[in-house]
Design a protein around this motif. Structure first.
Motif, mmCIF file in Angstrom:
data_model
loop_
_atom_site.group_PDB
_atom_site.id
_atom_site.type_symbol
_atom_site.label_atom_id
_atom_site.label_comp_id
_atom_site.label_asym_id
_atom_site.label_seq_id
_atom_site.Cartn_x
_atom_site.Cartn_y
_atom_site.Cartn_z
ATOM 1 N N ALA A 1 40.059 37.569 39.342
ATOM 2 C CA ALA A 1 40.063 38.513 40.458
ATOM 3 C C ALA A 1 40.748 37.916 41.680
ATOM 4 O O ALA A 1 41.510 38.591 42.377
ATOM 5 C CB ALA A 1 38.633 38.923 40.795
ATOM 6 N N VAL A 2 40.496 36.650 41.951
ATOM 7 C CA VAL A 2 41.133 35.995 43.103
ATOM 8 C C VAL A 2 42.652 35.949 42.900
ATOM 9 O O VAL A 2 43.432 36.201 43.822
ATOM 10 C CB VAL A 2 40.573 34.574 43.310
ATOM 11 C CG1 VAL A 2 41.373 33.825 44.380
ATOM 12 C CG2 VAL A 2 39.104 34.639 43.711
ATOM 13 N N ARG A 3 43.064 35.629 41.683
ATOM 14 C CA ARG A 3 44.504 35.561 41.406
ATOM 15 C C ARG A 3 45.152 36.936 41.344
ATOM 16 O O ARG A 3 46.369 37.059 41.500
ATOM 17 C CB ARG A 3 44.753 34.847 40.077
ATOM 18 C CG ARG A 3 44.469 33.382 40.088
ATOM 19 C CD ARG A 3 44.974 32.668 38.851
ATOM 20 N NE ARG A 3 44.601 33.300 37.600
ATOM 21 C CZ ARG A 3 44.512 32.654 36.441
ATOM 22 N NH1 ARG A 3 44.764 31.357 36.391
ATOM 23 N NH2 ARG A 3 44.181 33.287 35.335
ATOM 24 N N GLY A 4 44.358 37.973 41.081
ATOM 25 C CA GLY A 4 44.924 39.302 40.945
ATOM 26 C C GLY A 4 45.472 39.572 39.567
ATOM 27 O O GLY A 4 46.434 40.342 39.404
ATOM 28 N N ASP A 5 44.866 38.968 38.531
ATOM 29 C CA ASP A 5 45.369 39.158 37.167
ATOM 30 C C ASP A 5 45.368 40.631 36.757
ATOM 31 O O ASP A 5 46.234 41.069 35.985
ATOM 32 C CB ASP A 5 44.508 38.383 36.172
ATOM 33 C CG ASP A 5 44.710 36.875 36.289
ATOM 34 O OD1 ASP A 5 45.485 36.449 37.162
ATOM 35 O OD2 ASP A 5 44.081 36.137 35.509
ATOM 36 N N ALA A 6 44.397 41.409 37.277
ATOM 37 C CA ALA A 6 44.285 42.809 36.854
ATOM 38 C C ALA A 6 45.502 43.613 37.258
ATOM 39 O O ALA A 6 45.863 44.592 36.606
ATOM 40 C CB ALA A 6 43.019 43.435 37.447
ATOM 41 N N SER A 7 46.152 43.242 38.361
ATOM 42 C CA SER A 7 47.326 43.976 38.833
ATOM 43 C C SER A 7 48.614 43.249 38.478
ATOM 44 O O SER A 7 49.653 43.466 39.112
ATOM 45 C CB SER A 7 47.234 44.183 40.355
ATOM 46 O OG SER A 7 47.089 42.937 41.025
#
Length: 535
Positions: free
Chosen positions: A421-427
């Motif tokens: 989530a911190v890295r933004g893997d979902a986007s």
């Protein structure tokens, strides 16, 4: 006598300590795959004088060792004081020791065993032949998991009856004694193992306890987590172990599983459930009318789960919450969503203040979860925040993070999902995700390969377009050292798996906001066709 000031007497302390010691012995028996006290009885006979009901204290430790058990001196003393009621111990009462091991059945287990006894339709005893004939060793959970052969399961079963003296008949007392020993060798957290022996091995018909929607959701999440542990941490990858294990149990090649095959599938990936929960999960996937779990239906629900715990979305209010992918009854983020500013604070610290960038996040998570369980305790999560050096978060912010990433609200915080989530893997942009697979294919020549020699990575890696190298914060050598350090033990053993390399690249991706710059870096770094290094 209880003291009026709330403290316990010495004997009460001994008893509470002794209970913990007995539980430790039970867990050691389970680890030995024991289902009775056979090894303990054999060891007692070896170290106890013939016909004696006591054992010299000096022989007690040797007896435990002979049975493959271990207690510290302090634990032995706590147990023996409770058995003898004295601090001056010279002899150990064998009968009292065995009675302490054979603890009463829990109400749930007692009800189950009573139901089995009633199913035989006898009052005082049942013929041994009838008892043995009902037992089906191929349904035993340890046989299904491949730990024991059917022959060994049956041999142990009959040997236990022999030890109880049940040569021709099994009395009611011996019947319950048999299951008391099985229960003692099966810790409470392994309830599914005990229940499957009673229900499955003896073909017991029973009323099924209702499984709530919340509990069913938790089981689905647990199933998904087990599959994630068998795959690299990208959503496109979870289907591979799912398909592999699913079709491995599809022995009749129908593209679907019946209840027993579905149970074997779950056991194979490490999910052991009580029978009523297994049946409820099966029906959730199969439906009452179909009677089989089809792969496509199973995959559809998993795909929804796959979009859930580790994918973070923005709500209409601009706050971050976890998309559950499952209807009512579950998910994270419901007890206080995490403001987007919290993640921005962490990202800002990693990008602007951390010497190792997002590598500090990955390093902290790996150190907190060295066993790669996928989760940490709340205190370990707080340690991760401190280890990264993030000082701008308040206690309320950290509490929200813990609540959000403790998806099942059982004290297990999904720190790898937090990292994603911190890295933004979902986007992650599709072009970046595709770049990961392009790198892997270029290094291995086989996109399905599970690992690659470390030399194949280190020899080609060119970090010259990495931001820290471009702005001269790092030298070329420091960047290569960072890669090798990130891969850690894999560097030492000489093989890098796909999940670890992808994890490293995702850290770099998080620090490079523009897609074009990231693609330029990745093409040069791993010498992809058309990259800067090949122009």
């Amino acid at each position: 006598m209880r003291l009026t000031n709330g403290y316990k007497t010495s004997s009460e302390v001994w008893r509470s300590d002794a209970t913990a010691v007995v539980e430790k012995l039970h867990k050691q028996l389970y680890a030995q795959q024991a289902e009775s006290f056979a090894r303990i009885r054999a060891s007692i006979q070896k170290f106890t004088p013939s016909g004696s009901q006591t054992m010299p204290k000096r022989e007690f430790e040797r007896m435990l060792g002979g049975a493959g058990l271990f207690l510290t001196s302090q634990e032995q003393n706590a147990l023996l004081r409770t058995l003898t009621g004295s601090t001056e111990i010279t002899d150990v009462p064998v009968t009292a020791f065995m009675s302490a091991l054979r603890v009463p059945l829990s109400p749930e287990r007692f009800s189950l065993v009573s139901h089995l006894w009633e199913s035989f339709g006898c009052e005082d005893s049942i013929p041994r032949g009838d008892f043995v004939a009902r037992f089906v060793p191929t349904r035993h959970p340890r046989q299904r998991s491949g730990e024991l052969s059917p022959e060994e399961v049956m041999r142990r079963f009959e040997a236990s009856l022999d030890e109880l003296g049940c040569q021709t008949d099994v009395s009611k007392d011996d019947f319950f004694g048999f299951f008391q020993e099985l229960s003692a060798c099966t810790p409470v957290e392994k309830e599914a193992v005990f229940e499957n022996v009673v229900v499955s091995c003896f073909g017991l018909e029973r009323k099924f306890t209702e499984v709530t929607a919340t509990r069913l959701h938790k089981i689905m999440v647990q199933t998904y987590d087990k599959l994630r542990m068998l795959a690299p941490p990208l959503r496109a990858e979870v289907i591979l172990p799912t398909r592999k294990h699913f079709y491995h149990k599809d022995s009749d090649e129908r593209g679907s599983l019946d209840l027993q095959q579905f149970g074997d599938f779950l056991t194979g990936i490490g999910v052991r459930l009580p029978f009523h929960e297994l049946r409820a999960l099966f029906l959730a996937f199969a439906g009452e009318e179909r009677g089989r779990v089809e792969f496509n239906a199973f995959h559809t629900i998993l795909r929804e789960l796959n979009a859930a715990p580790h994918r973070v979305r923005l709500t209409g209010s601009g706050r971050l919450a976890l998309a559950t992918g499952i209807g009512a009854g579950g998910g994270a983020g419901q007890s206080g969503a995490v403001p987007s500013s919290v993640f921005e604070k962490i990202r800002h610290h990693l990008l602007e203040r951390s010497a190792n960038g997002f590598g500090a996040l990955s390093s902290s998570v790996r150190n907190a979860d060295k066993g790669r369980k996928g989760y940490a305790s709340p205190s370990e999560f707080r340690w991760v925040i401190r280890e990264m050096g993030v000082t701008s978060l308040g206690e309320a912010d950290i509490d929200r993070l813990i609540s959000t990433f403790d998806v099942t609200q059982d004290g297990r915080v999904r720190i790898w999902d937090f990292k994603a989530a911190v890295r933004g893997d979902a986007s992650l942009a599709p072009v970046r995700e595709q770049a990961l697979y392009d790198v892997w294919t270029a290094l291995t020549g086989d996109p399905s390969a599970e690992s690659v020699p470390i030399s194949a990575v280190a020899d080609v890696y060119d970090p010259s377009l990495l931001p820290k190298v471009k702005n001269q914060s790092w030298t070329h050598e420091q960047a290569v050292k960072d890669l090798l350090g990130f891969l850690g033990e894999e560097t030492a053993i000489g093989e890098v798996n796909r999940a670890s390399l992808f994890d490293f690249i995702l850290d770099q991706s998080a620090a490079i906001p523009q897609d074009a710059h990231f693609l330029a870096y990745i093409e040069r770094a791993f010498r992809l066709a058309g990259g800067a290094a090949n122009n």
